[in-house]
Design a protein around this motif. Structure first.
Motif, short mmCIF file in Angstrom:
data_model
loop_
_atom_site.label_atom_id
_atom_site.label_comp_id
_atom_site.label_asym_id
_atom_site.label_seq_id
_atom_site.Cartn_x
_atom_site.Cartn_y
_atom_site.Cartn_z
N ARG A 271 -76.39 -25.83 21.96
CA ARG A 271 -77.66 -25.09 21.88
C ARG A 271 -78.80 -26.07 21.65
O ARG A 271 -78.64 -27.03 20.91
N SER A 272 -79.94 -25.79 22.24
CA SER A 272 -81.12 -26.59 21.96
C SER A 272 -81.59 -26.28 20.54
O SER A 272 -81.29 -25.21 19.99
N PRO A 273 -82.33 -27.21 19.92
CA PRO A 273 -82.88 -26.91 18.59
C PRO A 273 -83.75 -25.66 18.58
O PRO A 273 -83.70 -24.87 17.62
N GLU A 274 -84.51 -25.44 19.64
CA GLU A 274 -85.37 -24.25 19.71
C GLU A 274 -84.53 -22.97 19.71
O GLU A 274 -84.87 -21.99 19.05
N TYR A 275 -83.46 -22.99 20.47
CA TYR A 275 -82.58 -21.82 20.53
C TYR A 275 -81.93 -21.56 19.17
O TYR A 275 -81.85 -20.43 18.71
N GLN A 276 -81.49 -22.64 18.51
CA GLN A 276 -80.88 -22.48 17.19
C GLN A 276 -81.89 -21.93 16.19
O GLN A 276 -81.56 -21.08 15.36
#
Length: 194
Positions: A97-102
């Motif tokens: 997962r991207s940091p933004e998604y997390q």
């Protein structure tokens, strides 16, 4: 206006009111079931690690699979081949997962569970998530997670949290030494204490 016309007019108004109320209820249900998630996530999607339904562990076109740590992905693919021989299909429900998604998942967990502390039992921060590092995979359906629970240690694939039977990480030492003790939930994992 006659009595019958007045009655018809009132009946029509009541029906319109009831229809408007019903539409409001339907809209509220739609929001609760996912419209909010689509709106809140905005541009976040597959490129950020969202994984389409029934994504194969062999699908290199999905970043949530392709960006997993190569050693984890190799072990997972070998386990999936062996599980398939026993008629158990393994799918990736979530991987890298991207940091933004997390961060989005964490915000949703805080909203759902009511506090950062309660959310931490289910969703790590972007800074501490094994998913963001590409070191964790959530497997489905339940039959596949159960198969991995029983056989995953042969591949070094270990369930890490008791409250998440779908979450697996690679622990190569488990092949020789057995699976490590599980944490009750992510909040008890020292890796998430930053």
């Amino acid at each position: 206006m006659s009595h019958s016309q007045t009655t018809r007019t009132m009946t029509l108004r009541l029906r319109r009111s009831a229809a408007a109320g019903l539409l409001a209820v339907i809209a509220a249900i739609a929001r609760a079931l996912g419209y909010r998630l689509l709106r809140d996530r905005g541009a976040l999607g597959v490129a950020d690690g969202a994984v389409p339904y029934r994504t194969s562990v062999f699908d290199d076109q999905v970043p949530g699979v392709a960006k997993l740590d190569p050693a984890l992905l190799g072990a997972l693919r070998q386990a999936a081949k062996d599980a398939a021989a026993e008629r158990v299909e393994c799918f990736v429900n979530s991987g890298w997962r991207s940091p933004e998604y997390q961060r989005q998942l964490r915000r949703e967990a805080v909203a759902e569970y009511g506090s950062e502390q309660a959310a931490a039992r289910w969703v790590s921060t972007a800074e501490t998530s094994a998913h963001v590092a590409g070191n964790a995979v959530d497997i489905g359906p339940p039959e596949a997670a159960a198969w991995l629970s029983e056989h995953g240690v042969r591949y070094g694939l270990c369930q890490i949290y008791r409250n998440e039977p779908w979450h697996y990480e690679l622990r190569p030492e488990a092949i020789e030494h057995g699976r490590p003790p599980m944490y009750a939930n992510p909040a008890e994992d020292p890796r998430t204490w930053r």
